[in-house]
Design a protein around this motif. Structure first.
Motif, PDB file in Angstrom:
ATOM      1  N   VAL A  22       1.174  -1.319  -0.038  1.00  6.14           N
ATOM      2  CA  VAL A  22       0.122  -0.324  -0.219  1.00  6.14           C
ATOM      3  C   VAL A  22       0.782   0.720  -0.299  1.00  6.14           C
ATOM      4  O   VAL A  22       2.309   1.443   0.433  1.00  6.14           O
ATOM      5  CB  VAL A  22      -0.823  -0.157   1.424  1.00  6.14           C
ATOM      6  CG1 VAL A  22      -1.794  -1.208   1.250  1.00  6.14           C
ATOM      7  CG2 VAL A  22      -0.119   0.213   2.525  1.00  6.14           C
ATOM      8  N   SER A  23       0.785   2.237  -0.797  1.00  3.56           N
ATOM      9  CA  SER A  23       0.849   3.636   0.044  1.00  3.56           C
ATOM     10  C   SER A  23       1.282   4.260   0.770  1.00  3.56           C
ATOM     11  O   SER A  23      -0.346   3.911   1.536  1.00  3.56           O
ATOM     12  CB  SER A  23       0.559   4.472  -1.857  1.00  3.56           C
ATOM     13  OG  SER A  23      -0.551   4.933  -1.175  1.00  3.56           O
ATOM     14  N   VAL A  24       1.997   5.339   1.107  1.00  5.34           N
ATOM     15  CA  VAL A  24       1.594   5.965   2.521  1.00  5.34           C
ATOM     16  C   VAL A  24       0.470   6.784   2.448  1.00  5.34           C
ATOM     17  O   VAL A  24      -0.056   6.987   3.461  1.00  5.34           O
ATOM     18  CB  VAL A  24       3.234   6.815   2.752  1.00  5.34           C
ATOM     19  CG1 VAL A  24       3.110   7.766   1.770  1.00  5.34           C
ATOM     20  CG2 VAL A  24       2.710   7.243   3.725  1.00  5.34           C
ATOM     21  N   ASP A  25      -0.150   6.966   0.965  1.00 10.13           N
ATOM     22  CA  ASP A  25      -1.520   8.118   1.054  1.00 10.13           C
ATOM     23  C   ASP A  25      -2.371   7.203   1.848  1.00 10.13           C
ATOM     24  O   ASP A  25      -3.625   7.709   2.050  1.00 10.13           O
ATOM     25  CB  ASP A  25      -1.364   9.358  -0.103  1.00 10.13           C
ATOM     26  CG  ASP A  25      -0.438   9.692  -0.430  1.00 10.13           C
ATOM     27  OD1 ASP A  25       0.304  10.033   0.786  1.00 10.13           O
ATOM     28  OD2 ASP A  25       0.156  10.127  -1.549  1.00 10.13           O
ATOM     29  N   GLU A  26      -2.224   6.018   1.637  1.00 12.03           N
ATOM     30  CA  GLU A  26      -3.777   5.814   1.863  1.00 12.03           C
ATOM     31  C   GLU A  26      -4.053   4.674   2.890  1.00 12.03           C
ATOM     32  O   GLU A  26      -4.429   3.653   3.393  1.00 12.03           O
ATOM     33  CB  GLU A  26      -3.866   4.399   0.544  1.00 12.03           C
ATOM     34  CG  GLU A  26      -3.332   2.764   0.413  1.00 12.03           C
ATOM     35  CD  GLU A  26      -3.102   2.453  -1.300  1.00 12.03           C
ATOM     36  OE1 GLU A  26      -4.385   2.482  -1.530  1.00 12.03           O
ATOM     37  OE2 GLU A  26      -2.618   2.201  -1.402  1.00 12.03           O
TER      38      GLU A  26
END
Length: 447
Positions: A22-26
Motif C-alpha cells: 500500500v502507499s503511504v497516502d492510503e
C-alpha cells in the motif's frame, strides 16, 4: 482466509497471512477500514532498504479474529521517511511508532506522543541504530534524559514510583502509579532499559547464532522467541521440520507456559496478602525448573530450539519423570485453586478489580490469556492448528463468563495450567519417532 473482510488491490497469499503493498497516502484510510471491520494491529516495524531500493519500508501485521492475518508493506521516501499516526485507530501503535523512530528515524506525523521509547539516555536523538550506516561497535557519551511522565493532579492524588531496578528473570521496567487511596487513576510504564541492540546483531550472524540471540530476548519466554525465529528461517528455506521436532517444541513451550502461570499465580497471591500462595506455587515452579535441567540441560530451556530441529531429545527416563510430575502438579494445583477460591480476602481483591471488558480488550488489541480473560477467544495454537495442537479442541472463552477482572485472569491461568498438562501428557504418550535435527536445504528465497 478468503473471507478477509476488506477489499484491497494486489493481495497475495503468503502463509500464514495475506499480503498487500500500500502507499503511504492510503495507509491511514486502510487502517480505519481495518478498525471498522474489527481488525486489530498485531505489530509493526521498519527496515532500511536504501542500499537496495533507495527507500525505507514500514511493515504492519493485522489480525481479523477467527479469520486471517494481513501483512501490509508501505514504502517511505529515503529523504522523508514519514507516515500517518495510527494510534488514533489502534492505541497499541503508540509505543511501536515511538520505538520505530528511536531505532530507524521513521516518524509518525501528528502523533500526540513523540517521547522516546527505547533510547533513554544511551545514544543521541539524531542517531538511529538500525540504519545501515550504524556500526554495532559505535559508542556515545551519555546524554540528558528529559522523559516526562504524564501527571494526574487533584486532591488526595499520590504518585508511587516502582523500579526500574528489580530482581527477577523479567526485564526491568519503571512504573508510575497515580492513586487516590487504593484506586489507581493512572499507570504509566517506561520499558526498554535492557535494550541490547539485538536486532543489529541479527544482521551479521548465522541462523544458529540467531536462534541463540532470539532465545535471550526475554528470560521467561526463551522457547516462544526461539521457536518463532526458527519458524521464520524454516519458512524462508521452505523447510518442514520432522514431526518429532515439532512435538518436542510444543512440549517445551507448554512447560514454559505452565512455569509462567505458576510463578504469576504465586505472585498474585502474595501481592493480595496471601504469602502462602507464593511459597506453594514457587515450590511447584522450582521443581519444574529442576526437572528441566535434569531432562533438557537448562532450567529455563535455553538453546533447545534452532532452525532445523532441537538440541535435546526426550529420553525414556525423562518421559517417566514428566509423567510423575504431571500427576503431582495436577493434585497440588487443584488444592491451591480451592484455597484461592475459598479465601474471602483474596477474592475481595481479585473480583471487580482491574476490569478490561470485552469492548475495551478489542479496542486495545489485547492478546494472550489477558485477552481470553476478557472473552476474546484468539489463541495462535487454535487459529493456525499446527501439529500437535491440531489434535486438540482448545478452549473457547465466553465473554459472559470471563469479565476481564483479576479474578477472571486468575481463573484463566488455573484453567490453562490444566489444559497445558493435558497437552504434555498427550505429547509424551504419542510423540512420533524420528530425527530431532537436520541440515536446512539450499535457500530457495533470498532473505
Amino acid at each position: 482466509m478468503e473471507n478477509l473482510p476488506l477489499q484491497l488491490t494486489n493481495i497475495t497469499y503468503m502463509w500464514p497471512s495475506l499480503m498487500a503493498v500500500v502507499s503511504v497516502d492510503e495507509l491511514l484510510e486502510i487502517a480505519k477500514k481495518i478498525q471498522s471491520t474489527k481488525g486489530h494491529l498485531l505489530t509493526m516495524w521498519g527496515s532500511d532498504e536504501r542500499s537496495k531500493h533507495n527507500l525505507f519500508r514500514l511493515h504492519l501485521v493485522f489480525i481479523f479474529w477467527k479469520q486471517s492475518t494481513l501483512y501490509l508493506q508501505c514504502d517511505l521516501k529515503a529523504d522523508y521517511p514519514c507516515y500517518p499516526d495510527l494510534s488514533s485507530c489502534f492505541p497499541v501503535a503508540n509505543r511501536l511508532q515511538r520505538a520505530i523512530y528511536d531505532l530507524l528515524g521513521l516518524k509518525s506525523l501528528d502523533a500526540s506522543d513523540q517521547r522516546s521509547w527505547f533510547r533513554h539516555n544511551a545514544w543521541p536523538s539524531d542517531i538511529f541504530p538500525l540504519r545501515e550506516e550504524f556500526k554495532i561497535t559505535d559508542q556515545f557519551k551519555m546524554v540528558d534524559d528529559s522523559y516526562t511522565f504524564v501527571r494526574v493532579h487533584g486532591e488526595g492524588v499520590h504518585e508511587i514510583p516502582v523500579g526500574p531496578v528489580h530482581a527477577g528473570t523479567i526485564e526491568s521496567g519503571h512504573f508510575r502509579f497515580q492513586v487516590v487511596g487504593e484506586r489507581i487513576l493512572r499507570l504509566e510504564e517506561r520499558l526498554g532499559y535492557c535494550h541490547k541492540g539485538m536486532a543489529k546483531h541479527f544482521q551479521h550472524c548465522s541462523y544458529t547464532r540467531g536462534a541463540k540471540i532470539a532465545g535471550r530476548f526475554s528470560g521467561d519466554n526463551t522457547v516462544a522467541y526461539a521457536w518463532s525465529y526458527s519458524m521464520a528461517i524454516e519458512n524462508l528455506y521452505r523447510y518442514v521440520v520432522p514431526r518429532r521436532v515439532q512435538w518436542l517444541r510444543a512440549l517445551f513451550l507448554e512447560r514454559e507456559r505452565i512455569m509462567n502461570h505458576l510463578g504469576d499465580l504465586g505472585a498474585l497471591g502474595n501481592d493480595a496478602g496471601l504469602s502462602f500462595g507464593l511459597s506453594q506455587f514457587s515450590i511447584l515452579k522450582e521443581d519444574m525448573l529442576r526437572l528441566n535441567d535434569q531432562c533438557f540441560g537448562h532450567r529455563y530451556l535455553l538453546d533447545l530450539i534452532f532452525p532445523g530441529g532441537v538440541t535435546k531429545d526426550l529420553s525414556l527416563e525423562g518421559t517417566k519423570a514428566i509423567s510423575n510430575e504431571i500427576e503431582k502438579i495436577q493434585k497440588e494445583v487443584l488444592i491451591l485453586k480451592k484455597c484461592y477460591s475459598d479465601h474471602d480476602g483474596l477474592q475481595d481483591r481479585f473480583m471487580h478489580t482491574g476490569i478490561i471488558n470485552f469492548d475495551l480488550a478489542q479496542q486495545l488489541g489485547l492478546l494472550g490469556f489477558a485477552a481470553r480473560a476478557s472473552g476474546l477467544g484468539f489463541d495462535w495454537r487454535k487459529q493456525f492448528r499446527i501439529s500437535p495442537y491440531n489434535e486438540f479442541d482448545l478452549s473457547v472463552y465466553d465473554q459472559n463468563i470471563y469479565k476481564g477482572d483479576v479474578a477472571s485472569r486468575v481463573s484463566i491461568r488455573f484453567y490453562e495450567i490444566e489444559e497445558s498438562l493435558q497437552i504434555i501428557k498427550f505429547i509424551i504418550k504419542n510423540v512420533p519417532d524420528g530425527v530431532v535435527q537436520e541440515e536446512l536445504p539450499k535457500l530457495i528465497v533470498s532473505p
